[in-house]
Design a protein around this motif. Structure first.
Motif, PDB file in Angstrom:
ATOM      1  N   GLU B  42       0.932  -1.398   0.072  1.00 21.48           N
ATOM      2  CA  GLU B  42       0.043  -0.362  -0.022  1.00 21.48           C
ATOM      3  C   GLU B  42       1.599   1.397  -0.136  1.00 21.48           C
ATOM      4  O   GLU B  42       0.064   2.272   0.260  1.00 21.48           O
ATOM      5  CB  GLU B  42      -1.283   0.472   1.011  1.00 21.48           C
ATOM      6  N   LYS B  43       2.268   0.775   0.171  1.00 21.25           N
ATOM      7  CA  LYS B  43       2.986   2.188  -0.270  1.00 21.25           C
ATOM      8  C   LYS B  43       2.842   2.897   1.482  1.00 21.25           C
ATOM      9  O   LYS B  43       2.655   4.040   1.030  1.00 21.25           O
ATOM     10  CB  LYS B  43       3.182   2.420  -0.879  1.00 21.25           C
ATOM     11  N   LEU B  44       2.715   2.665   2.738  1.00 21.47           N
ATOM     12  CA  LEU B  44       2.435   3.033   3.186  1.00 21.47           C
ATOM     13  C   LEU B  44       3.777   2.843   4.375  1.00 21.47           C
ATOM     14  O   LEU B  44       3.651   1.534   4.152  1.00 21.47           O
ATOM     15  CB  LEU B  44       1.114   2.037   4.323  1.00 21.47           C
ATOM     16  N   SER B  45       4.056   3.898   5.127  1.00 19.44           N
ATOM     17  CA  SER B  45       5.284   3.528   6.012  1.00 19.44           C
ATOM     18  C   SER B  45       5.107   2.874   7.060  1.00 19.44           C
ATOM     19  O   SER B  45       3.895   3.380   8.279  1.00 19.44           O
ATOM     20  CB  SER B  45       6.055   4.718   5.721  1.00 19.44           C
ATOM     21  N   LYS B  46       5.838   2.557   8.342  1.00 15.62           N
ATOM     22  CA  LYS B  46       5.126   2.224   9.969  1.00 15.62           C
ATOM     23  C   LYS B  46       6.100   2.203  10.785  1.00 15.62           C
ATOM     24  O   LYS B  46       7.500   2.106  10.383  1.00 15.62           O
ATOM     25  CB  LYS B  46       4.371   1.404   9.570  1.00 15.62           C
ATOM     26  N   THR B  47       6.164   3.067  11.950  1.00 15.60           N
ATOM     27  CA  THR B  47       7.172   2.925  12.537  1.00 15.60           C
ATOM     28  C   THR B  47       6.535   2.725  13.782  1.00 15.60           C
ATOM     29  O   THR B  47       5.602   3.779  14.541  1.00 15.60           O
ATOM     30  CB  THR B  47       7.316   4.930  12.674  1.00 15.60           C
ATOM     31  N   SER B  48       7.696   2.414  15.239  1.00 12.33           N
ATOM     32  CA  SER B  48       7.379   2.421  16.221  1.00 12.33           C
ATOM     33  C   SER B  48       7.808   3.319  17.050  1.00 12.33           C
ATOM     34  O   SER B  48       8.983   3.346  17.170  1.00 12.33           O
ATOM     35  CB  SER B  48       7.013   0.835  16.283  1.00 12.33           C
ATOM     36  N   PHE B  49       7.439   3.897  18.481  1.00  6.70           N
ATOM     37  CA  PHE B  49       8.397   4.835  19.457  1.00  6.70           C
ATOM     38  C   PHE B  49       8.091   4.165  20.570  1.00  6.70           C
ATOM     39  O   PHE B  49       6.869   3.375  20.910  1.00  6.70           O
ATOM     40  CB  PHE B  49       8.140   6.027  19.225  1.00  6.70           C
ATOM     41  N   LYS B  50       9.022   3.938  21.414  1.00  3.67           N
ATOM     42  CA  LYS B  50       8.314   3.300  22.472  1.00  3.67           C
ATOM     43  C   LYS B  50       7.640   4.560  23.753  1.00  3.67           C
ATOM     44  O   LYS B  50       7.874   5.684  22.923  1.00  3.67           O
ATOM     45  CB  LYS B  50       9.717   3.283  23.688  1.00  3.67           C
ATOM     46  N   LYS B  51       6.669   4.465  24.482  1.00  2.00           N
ATOM     47  CA  LYS B  51       5.954   5.301  24.772  1.00  2.00           C
ATOM     48  C   LYS B  51       6.804   6.513  26.272  1.00  2.00           C
ATOM     49  O   LYS B  51       6.496   7.120  26.249  1.00  2.00           O
ATOM     50  CB  LYS B  51       5.197   4.474  26.240  1.00  2.00           C
ATOM     51  N   THR B  52       8.094   5.800  26.456  1.00  2.00           N
ATOM     52  CA  THR B  52       9.010   7.120  27.031  1.00  2.00           C
ATOM     53  C   THR B  52       9.953   8.147  26.127  1.00  2.00           C
ATOM     54  O   THR B  52      10.082   9.179  27.004  1.00  2.00           O
ATOM     55  CB  THR B  52       9.702   6.277  27.988  1.00  2.00           C
ATOM     56  N   ASN B  53       9.736   7.933  24.304  1.00  2.00           N
ATOM     57  CA  ASN B  53       9.592   8.734  24.040  1.00  2.00           C
ATOM     58  C   ASN B  53       9.481   9.808  23.727  1.00  2.00           C
ATOM     59  O   ASN B  53       7.985  10.117  23.509  1.00  2.00           O
ATOM     60  CB  ASN B  53       9.999   8.169  22.219  1.00  2.00           C
ATOM     61  N   PRO B  54       9.660  11.457  24.113  1.00  2.00           N
ATOM     62  CA  PRO B  54       8.937  12.339  24.507  1.00  2.00           C
ATOM     63  C   PRO B  54       8.572  13.034  22.822  1.00  2.00           C
ATOM     64  O   PRO B  54       7.414  13.914  23.423  1.00  2.00           O
ATOM     65  CB  PRO B  54      10.459  13.043  24.085  1.00  2.00           C
ATOM     66  N   ILE B  55       8.651  12.578  21.370  1.00  2.85           N
ATOM     67  CA  ILE B  55       7.518  12.643  20.744  1.00  2.85           C
ATOM     68  C   ILE B  55       5.853  12.323  21.005  1.00  2.85           C
ATOM     69  O   ILE B  55       5.222  12.662  20.251  1.00  2.85           O
ATOM     70  CB  ILE B  55       8.478  12.042  19.450  1.00  2.85           C
ATOM     71  N   ILE B  56       6.528  11.216  21.791  1.00  2.00           N
ATOM     72  CA  ILE B  56       4.769  10.660  21.729  1.00  2.00           C
ATOM     73  C   ILE B  56       3.913  11.467  22.686  1.00  2.00           C
ATOM     74  O   ILE B  56       2.671  11.672  22.696  1.00  2.00           O
ATOM     75  CB  ILE B  56       5.322   9.519  23.002  1.00  2.00           C
ATOM     76  N   ASN B  57       4.348  12.558  24.003  1.00  2.82           N
ATOM     77  CA  ASN B  57       4.080  13.294  24.472  1.00  2.82           C
ATOM     78  C   ASN B  57       3.184  14.820  23.401  1.00  2.82           C
ATOM     79  O   ASN B  57       2.401  15.171  23.597  1.00  2.82           O
ATOM     80  CB  ASN B  57       4.916  13.907  25.605  1.00  2.82           C
ATOM     81  N   GLU B  58       4.237  14.458  22.426  1.00  2.00           N
ATOM     82  CA  GLU B  58       3.999  15.870  22.151  1.00  2.00           C
ATOM     83  C   GLU B  58       2.842  15.377  20.408  1.00  2.00           C
ATOM     84  O   GLU B  58       2.093  16.212  20.762  1.00  2.00           O
ATOM     85  CB  GLU B  58       5.246  16.533  20.802  1.00  2.00           C
ATOM     86  N   LEU B  59       2.740  14.719  20.747  1.00  2.00           N
ATOM     87  CA  LEU B  59       2.007  13.711  19.319  1.00  2.00           C
ATOM     88  C   LEU B  59       0.613  13.977  19.683  1.00  2.00           C
ATOM     89  O   LEU B  59      -0.199  14.016  19.335  1.00  2.00           O
ATOM     90  CB  LEU B  59       2.427  11.937  19.254  1.00  2.00           C
ATOM     91  N   ALA B  60       0.378  13.028  21.874  1.00  2.86           N
ATOM     92  CA  ALA B  60      -0.608  13.352  22.210  1.00  2.86           C
ATOM     93  C   ALA B  60      -1.680  14.956  22.497  1.00  2.86           C
ATOM     94  O   ALA B  60      -2.362  14.878  22.106  1.00  2.86           O
ATOM     95  CB  ALA B  60      -0.238  12.905  23.632  1.00  2.86           C
ATOM     96  N   LYS B  61      -0.320  15.541  22.570  1.00  2.00           N
ATOM     97  CA  LYS B  61      -0.746  17.128  22.586  1.00  2.00           C
ATOM     98  C   LYS B  61      -1.237  17.583  21.404  1.00  2.00           C
ATOM     99  O   LYS B  61      -2.098  18.080  21.231  1.00  2.00           O
ATOM    100  CB  LYS B  61       0.542  18.330  23.421  1.00  2.00           C
ATOM    101  N   ASP B  62      -0.668  17.218  20.504  1.00  2.00           N
ATOM    102  CA  ASP B  62      -1.343  17.397  19.144  1.00  2.00           C
ATOM    103  C   ASP B  62      -2.337  17.546  18.446  1.00  2.00           C
ATOM    104  O   ASP B  62      -3.625  17.512  18.465  1.00  2.00           O
ATOM    105  CB  ASP B  62      -0.241  17.314  17.882  1.00  2.00           C
ATOM    106  N   LEU B  63      -2.896  16.130  18.933  1.00  2.00           N
ATOM    107  CA  LEU B  63      -4.526  15.239  18.611  1.00  2.00           C
ATOM    108  C   LEU B  63      -4.939  15.431  19.518  1.00  2.00           C
ATOM    109  O   LEU B  63      -6.608  15.210  19.648  1.00  2.00           O
ATOM    110  CB  LEU B  63      -4.131  13.670  19.172  1.00  2.00           C
ATOM    111  N   LYS B  64      -4.687  16.344  21.158  1.00  2.00           N
ATOM    112  CA  LYS B  64      -5.427  16.634  21.940  1.00  2.00           C
ATOM    113  C   LYS B  64      -6.022  15.209  22.716  1.00  2.00           C
ATOM    114  O   LYS B  64      -7.549  15.386  22.940  1.00  2.00           O
ATOM    115  CB  LYS B  64      -6.669  17.676  21.337  1.00  2.00           C
TER     116      LYS B  64
END
Lengths: 145, 282
Positions: B42-64
């Motif tokens: 499907e030409k989709l890319s996938k990535t996994s981040f650990k819960k502790t990665n700061p990017i996850i907090n940013e993502l949650a904030k962006d997604l409200k």
């Protein structure tokens, strides 16, 4: 899979927007709620007939029984019917989110959304009529239970 | 007939067919499912981040999203990217990859997500989309009828469920749920929470799942508010000093009152996150 293509308003190209086709030309509606209820119970049937399709043909295309199609056309729709609504939107070339809005499966919380709904299939609509439509649609929205 | 009562049959048929077609497209007919193959197709890319990665907090904030814990996976439609929040349990991540892939593949979801990233669906409509994506994820991950064929070929037990979980590369929880939902034999599953500080309400019901024949022949449903004290047999696996490598045990209990009571063979299983009890008529 066919590539999706959208115009500047986010509407799929070539699709009609549901509200305009159903609005009477003089825009005088005594009871918006009754009007909306009637619209929900007639819109899909009208859309099918406008395409010159019979119930049997559509039920076959959508792989649903006639009784399900008849229930949906009568406006008795819930979230379990979302995939069927999508299939119908493809056949009738109707904007899918607008259908979800009509059947109360989606809200349009801001003016932009109302404006999208008011986008007339006749693109030459003048601004005064456009405003009138917007006001009318906002009134309809407010009258929802 | 399965007991996926939360989805209309028509919806289930559509999703099953879509999952079958998707597997055919990539010529997948043997477990475990290969998500790299599915995503690449499907030409989709996938990535996994650990819960502790700061990017996850940013993502949650962006997604409200108020709590990061609620965030399991995200599909960014225009970017054709799926991000999964990893909890070091690959089999569970797989279900999230399958779920987000479902949103991408189900045409009615894809259209909404393409057009209206902030489209305001009603809570019922949103829940329906999640149920549909979950069902699709289960169908594709367990490769439709293949799972049922393997399930029926042996006794229903935690040991065999564990084997199926390894075969399909999916979590024990996902495997158990699918097994009970599809099982022809009467059986029920309870997922339980532990409350270490509460003697009386030591275990509480997270959710129950029943096979169709259990509902028809046994006719008993668990109370969703039911709790079990620390002394209850179900709590044994949590309270006893059972060696770490043995994580399940069996007993026979009676469900219901007086003459109407039904003897059920019960197998309880626990891992680091969950406790499950599997019931079958004796």
């Amino acid at each position: 899979m066919a590539k999706l293509s959208f115009d500047k308003n986010g509407l799929k190209k070539g699709t009609r927007v549901i509200s305009a086709a159903n609005l009477p030309s003089d825009l005088t509606i005594d009871d918006p709620r009754a009007f909306l209820i009637k619209m929900r119970s007639t819109f899909l049937k009208n859309a099918r007939e406008a395409k010159g399709l019979g119930k049997e043909e559509v039920s076959k295309k959508c792989k649903v029984s006639l009784s399900i199609l008849e229930r949906v056309e009568s406006g008795k729709i819930d979230e379990q019917d979302m995939m069927l609504l999508h299939a119908l939107s493809e056949i009738y070339e109707i904007d899918y989110p607008s259908l979800l809005f009509l059947y109360r499966l989606a809200n349009r919380p801001d003016r932009t959304r109302v404006e999208k709904l008011a986008a007339y299939h006749n693109q030459d609509i003048d601004s005064a009529t456009q405003k009138e439509l917007l006001d009318f649609l906002a009134k309809l929205k407010d009258s929802l239970p | 007939m399965s007991s996926y009562s939360y989805l209309d049959e028509m919806v289930r048929v559509r999703l099953t067919k879509l999952a079958e077609q998707t597997l055919k497209e990539v010529l997948l007919n043997e477990p475990p499912i290969n998500f790299d193959l599915l995503y690449n197709n499907e030409k989709l890319s996938k990535t996994s981040f650990k819960k502790t990665n700061p990017i996850i907090n940013e993502l949650a904030k962006d997604l409200k999203i108020s709590k990061v814990e609620y965030l399991r996976g995200v599909l960014f439609v225009p970017d054709k990217r799926v991000i999964v929040i990893s909890d070091d349990y690959d089999k569970r991540n797989n279900l999230t990859f399958a779920h987000e892939f479902g949103h991408w593949k189900i045409p009615s979801h894809k259209e909404l997500l393409y057009k209206c990233t902030q489209f305001d669906l009603s809570p019922k409509a949103r829940a329906q989309m999640e149920r549909e994506a979950n069902f699709f994820a289960s169908e594709i991950s367990f490769m439709g009828n293949l799972f049922l064929e393997l399930l029926q070929s042996s006794a229903l037990s935690m040991g065999n469920i564990k084997e199926l979980s390894d075969t399909f590369g999916m979590s024990i929880e996902a495997t158990l749920r699918r097994a009970v939902e599809l099982e022809i034999r009467p059986c029920a599953l309870l997922s339980l929470n532990v409350h270490e500080e509460d003697e009386e309400n030591f275990l509480s019901v997270r959710y129950p799942v029943y096979s169709q024949s259990f509902l028809k022949n046994i006719g008993i449903k668990f109370n969703p508010d039911q709790t079990f004290s620390r002394n209850h047999a179900l709590a044994k696996i949590v309270t006893d000093s059972i060696p770490r490598f043995i994580n399940s045990y069996q007993f026979v209990g009676r469900l219901g009152k007086d003459e109407g009571a039904v003897a059920l063979k019960t197998e309880v299983w626990k891992n680091d996150w969950n406790i499950f009890a599997l019931f079958q008529p004796e």
